[in-house]
Design a protein around this motif. Sequence first.
Motif, PDB file in Angstrom:
ATOM      1  N   GLN A 140      -2.570  13.032   4.908  1.00 54.98           N
ATOM      2  CA  GLN A 140      -2.939  13.642   6.195  1.00 54.98           C
ATOM      3  C   GLN A 140      -2.352  12.852   7.361  1.00 54.98           C
ATOM      4  N   ARG A 141      -2.383  11.533   7.257  1.00 53.79           N
ATOM      5  CA  ARG A 141      -1.844  10.701   8.342  1.00 53.79           C
ATOM      6  C   ARG A 141      -0.341  10.915   8.500  1.00 53.79           C
ATOM      7  N   ILE A 142       0.359  10.990   7.365  1.00 55.56           N
ATOM      8  CA  ILE A 142       1.816  11.159   7.420  1.00 55.56           C
ATOM      9  C   ILE A 142       2.163  12.512   8.028  1.00 55.56           C
ATOM     10  N   LEU A 172       0.281  14.246  10.055  1.00 60.30           N
ATOM     11  CA  LEU A 172      -0.080  14.169  11.482  1.00 60.30           C
ATOM     12  C   LEU A 172       1.005  13.465  12.292  1.00 60.30           C
ATOM     13  N   ALA A 173       1.578  12.411  11.710  1.00 61.02           N
ATOM     14  CA  ALA A 173       2.608  11.642  12.418  1.00 61.02           C
ATOM     15  C   ALA A 173       3.847  12.511  12.673  1.00 61.02           C
ATOM     16  N   GLY A 174       4.071  13.500  11.792  1.00 65.95           N
ATOM     17  CA  GLY A 174       5.075  14.523  12.047  1.00 65.95           C
ATOM     18  C   GLY A 174       6.532  14.108  11.925  1.00 65.95           C
ATOM     19  N   GLY A 179       0.843  -1.200   0.000  1.00 64.98           N
ATOM     20  CA  GLY A 179       0.000   0.000   0.000  1.00 64.98           C
ATOM     21  C   GLY A 179       0.869   1.238   0.000  1.00 64.98           C
ATOM     22  N   ILE A 180       0.270   2.372  -0.367  1.00 66.58           N
ATOM     23  CA  ILE A 180       1.030   3.622  -0.429  1.00 66.58           C
ATOM     24  C   ILE A 180       1.467   4.036   0.984  1.00 66.58           C
ATOM     25  N   ASP A 181       2.425   4.944   1.055  1.00 68.43           N
ATOM     26  CA  ASP A 181       2.899   5.425   2.354  1.00 68.43           C
ATOM     27  C   ASP A 181       1.733   6.038   3.117  1.00 68.43           C
ATOM     28  N   GLY A 182       1.564   5.618   4.358  1.00 67.80           N
ATOM     29  CA  GLY A 182       0.461   6.135   5.182  1.00 67.80           C
ATOM     30  C   GLY A 182      -0.792   5.276   5.104  1.00 67.80           C
ATOM     31  N   ALA A 183      -0.738   4.186   4.341  1.00 66.81           N
ATOM     32  CA  ALA A 183      -1.922   3.328   4.186  1.00 66.81           C
ATOM     33  C   ALA A 183      -2.205   2.524   5.457  1.00 66.81           C
ATOM     34  N   GLY A 184      -1.152   2.261   6.263  1.00 68.02           N
ATOM     35  CA  GLY A 184      -1.351   1.533   7.523  1.00 68.02           C
ATOM     36  C   GLY A 184      -0.615   0.210   7.626  1.00 68.02           C
ATOM     37  N   LYS A 185       0.297  -0.074   6.719  1.00 64.36           N
ATOM     38  CA  LYS A 185       1.017  -1.363   6.741  1.00 64.36           C
ATOM     39  C   LYS A 185       1.732  -1.599   8.072  1.00 64.36           C
ATOM     40  N   SER A 186       2.611  -0.660   8.420  1.00 62.63           N
ATOM     41  CA  SER A 186       3.466  -0.872   9.595  1.00 62.63           C
ATOM     42  C   SER A 186       2.647  -0.956  10.879  1.00 62.63           C
ATOM     43  N   SER A 187       1.476  -0.307  10.877  1.00 61.16           N
ATOM     44  CA  SER A 187       0.619  -0.339  12.077  1.00 61.16           C
ATOM     45  C   SER A 187       0.125  -1.743  12.378  1.00 61.16           C
ATOM     46  N   HIS A 188       0.148  -2.637  11.385  1.00 56.49           N
ATOM     47  CA  HIS A 188      -0.434  -3.966  11.586  1.00 56.49           C
ATOM     48  C   HIS A 188       0.590  -5.103  11.623  1.00 56.49           C
ATOM     49  N   ASN A 235      -9.820  -2.114   2.911  1.00 60.06           N
ATOM     50  CA  ASN A 235     -10.118  -0.685   2.971  1.00 60.06           C
ATOM     51  C   ASN A 235      -9.374  -0.071   4.162  1.00 60.06           C
ATOM     52  N   GLY A 236      -8.287   0.612   3.879  1.00 63.86           N
ATOM     53  CA  GLY A 236      -7.437   1.183   4.924  1.00 63.86           C
ATOM     54  C   GLY A 236      -8.010   2.433   5.552  1.00 63.86           C
ATOM     55  N   GLU A 237      -9.159   2.887   5.079  1.00 68.85           N
ATOM     56  CA  GLU A 237      -9.810   4.060   5.693  1.00 68.85           C
ATOM     57  C   GLU A 237     -10.563   3.678   6.964  1.00 68.85           C
ATOM     58  N   LEU A 238     -10.819   2.376   7.128  1.00 67.97           N
ATOM     59  CA  LEU A 238     -11.512   1.926   8.342  1.00 67.97           C
ATOM     60  C   LEU A 238     -10.611   2.165   9.550  1.00 67.97           C
ATOM     61  N   SER A 239     -11.192   2.093  10.742  1.00 70.67           N
ATOM     62  CA  SER A 239     -10.394   2.260  11.963  1.00 70.67           C
ATOM     63  C   SER A 239      -9.420   1.079  12.081  1.00 70.67           C
ATOM     64  N   LEU A 240      -8.408   1.243  12.920  1.00 69.30           N
ATOM     65  CA  LEU A 240      -7.439   0.154  13.118  1.00 69.30           C
ATOM     66  C   LEU A 240      -8.149  -1.125  13.554  1.00 69.30           C
ATOM     67  N   ALA A 241      -9.125  -0.995  14.459  1.00 69.02           N
ATOM     68  CA  ALA A 241      -9.849  -2.180  14.958  1.00 69.02           C
ATOM     69  C   ALA A 241     -10.653  -2.834  13.836  1.00 69.02           C
ATOM     70  N   GLU A 242     -11.286  -2.006  13.014  1.00 67.68           N
ATOM     71  CA  GLU A 242     -12.074  -2.563  11.896  1.00 67.68           C
ATOM     72  C   GLU A 242     -11.165  -3.253  10.875  1.00 67.68           C
ATOM     73  N   VAL A 243     -10.017  -2.660  10.618  1.00 65.56           N
ATOM     74  CA  VAL A 243      -9.066  -3.287   9.687  1.00 65.56           C
ATOM     75  C   VAL A 243      -8.644  -4.643  10.243  1.00 65.56           C
ATOM     76  N   ARG A 244      -8.343  -4.694  11.539  1.00 70.04           N
ATOM     77  CA  ARG A 244      -7.907  -5.965  12.151  1.00 70.04           C
ATOM     78  C   ARG A 244      -8.993  -7.029  12.055  1.00 70.04           C
TER      79      ARG A 244
HETATM   80  N1  ADP Z   1      -6.759   2.676  10.064  1.00 68.75           N
HETATM   81  C1  ADP Z   1      -6.170   3.758  10.515  1.00 68.75           C
HETATM   82  N2  ADP Z   1      -6.891   4.771  11.038  1.00 68.75           N
HETATM   83  C2  ADP Z   1      -6.284   5.876  11.485  1.00 68.75           C
HETATM   84  N3  ADP Z   1      -4.962   6.092  11.468  1.00 68.75           N
HETATM   85  C3  ADP Z   1      -4.182   5.122  10.977  1.00 68.75           C
HETATM   86  C4  ADP Z   1      -4.753   3.913  10.465  1.00 68.75           C
HETATM   87  N4  ADP Z   1      -3.731   3.122  10.022  1.00 68.75           N
HETATM   88  C5  ADP Z   1      -2.606   3.817  10.251  1.00 68.75           C
HETATM   89  N5  ADP Z   1      -2.865   5.015  10.823  1.00 68.75           N
HETATM   90  C6  ADP Z   1      -1.862   6.033  11.183  1.00 68.75           C
HETATM   91  O1  ADP Z   1      -1.326   6.513   9.965  1.00 68.75           O
HETATM   92  C7  ADP Z   1       0.086   6.714  10.081  1.00 68.75           C
HETATM   93  C8  ADP Z   1       0.777   5.882   8.994  1.00 68.75           C
HETATM   94  O2  ADP Z   1       0.558   4.502   9.275  1.00 68.75           O
HETATM   95  P1  ADP Z   1       1.665   3.413   8.928  1.00 68.75           P
HETATM   96  O3  ADP Z   1       1.169   2.124   9.472  1.00 68.75           O
HETATM   97  O4  ADP Z   1       3.011   3.884   9.368  1.00 68.75           O
HETATM   98  O5  ADP Z   1       1.562   3.422   7.343  1.00 68.75           O
HETATM   99  P2  ADP Z   1       2.518   2.743   6.270  1.00 68.75           P
HETATM  100  O6  ADP Z   1       3.401   1.781   6.996  1.00 68.75           O
HETATM  101  O7  ADP Z   1       1.569   2.072   5.337  1.00 68.75           O
HETATM  102  O8  ADP Z   1       3.248   3.875   5.622  1.00 68.75           O
HETATM  103  C9  ADP Z   1       0.471   6.307  11.485  1.00 68.75           C
HETATM  104  O9  ADP Z   1       0.606   7.480  12.255  1.00 68.75           O
HETATM  105  C10 ADP Z   1      -0.692   5.454  11.950  1.00 68.75           C
HETATM  106  O10 ADP Z   1      -0.892   5.558  13.338  1.00 68.75           O
END
Ligand code: ADP
Length: 225
Positions: A163-165, A167-169, A26-35, A205-214
């Motif tokens: 926006q997520r990227i 925000l992560a700063g 997925g693109i940067d900020g999609a949520g890969k590393s979070s899972h 769908n990576g727009e769902l919440s982290l819990a919904e994605v899981r």
């Molecule tokens: N489903 C989500 N809902 C809200 N914020 C999310 C979600 N998935 C990831 N984030 C946030 O978005 C940012 C990028 O997520 P990350 O997992 O690092 O993305 P990637 O590894 O795909 O680049 C992080 O700050 C993370 O906490």
Amino acid sequence: MPSDRVSSVPSAHDATMRGKFITLEGIDGAGKSSHVRWLGDFLRAHGGHNVLLTREPGGTPLGEKLRASLLSEAMHPETEALLMFAVRREHVAAVIAPALAQGVWVVCDRFSDASFAYQGGGKGVDRRRLQALENWVHGEGASQSCTPDLTLLFDVPCEVARQRIVLAGRPLDRFEQEDAQFHDRVRHAYLDQARRHPERFHVVNGELSLAEVRAKLVHILADLT
Ligand SMILES: Nc1ncnc2c1ncn2[C@@H]1O[C@H](COP(=O)(O)OP(=O)(O)O)[C@@H](O)[C@H]1O
Ligand SMILES: [Mg+2]
């Protein structure tokens, strides 16, 4: 590779069966590393598997050194593609293939589909060249090939990811600094890969919440464990 990414040594009961290879894309900020970590814990707890977490570009001492250059230094797109696959060759030979052969399940944050998306879709490298490199690096034969068993594609609109990227700063790497059109091409090249390989891709769908994605991931993994 950070030492905490690798799980314990495989136990004897896994030795006869090849492990599964799962990739996150997925693109940067999609949520890969979070899972990634959660996925490893889930597979250990529910499947009783030995799990190795790794990433690309990188995954080996050499690969992690080259990662720093790949993420920061300007280069010709084909140089970039060749280097990505060179790093991948080392990763497959030194880490992924031996682990799978020992029955370890491997979860990798980005793999070859990322080259089709970024170097292909994003930078315009000819897909036939990427395909030749992939054939070379993945190896031959169903039992030996390092083509993933399952690819989880986290799909989000580019604006959401951006926006997520922001925000992560944290500081942006060379790819994250590309414009919105670039990320849109990458996103669509990923979706094209998913259409070409429906047998192993699941688009989440990576727009769902982290819990919904899981919850979605639990459902998808039920077919594999
Ligand atoms: N489903 C989500 N809902 C809200 N914020 C999310 C979600 N998935 C990831 N984030 C946030 O978005 C940012 C990028 O997520 P990350 O997992 O690092 O993305 P990637 O590894 O795909 O680049 C992080 O700050 C993370 O906490
Ligand atoms: Mg990440």
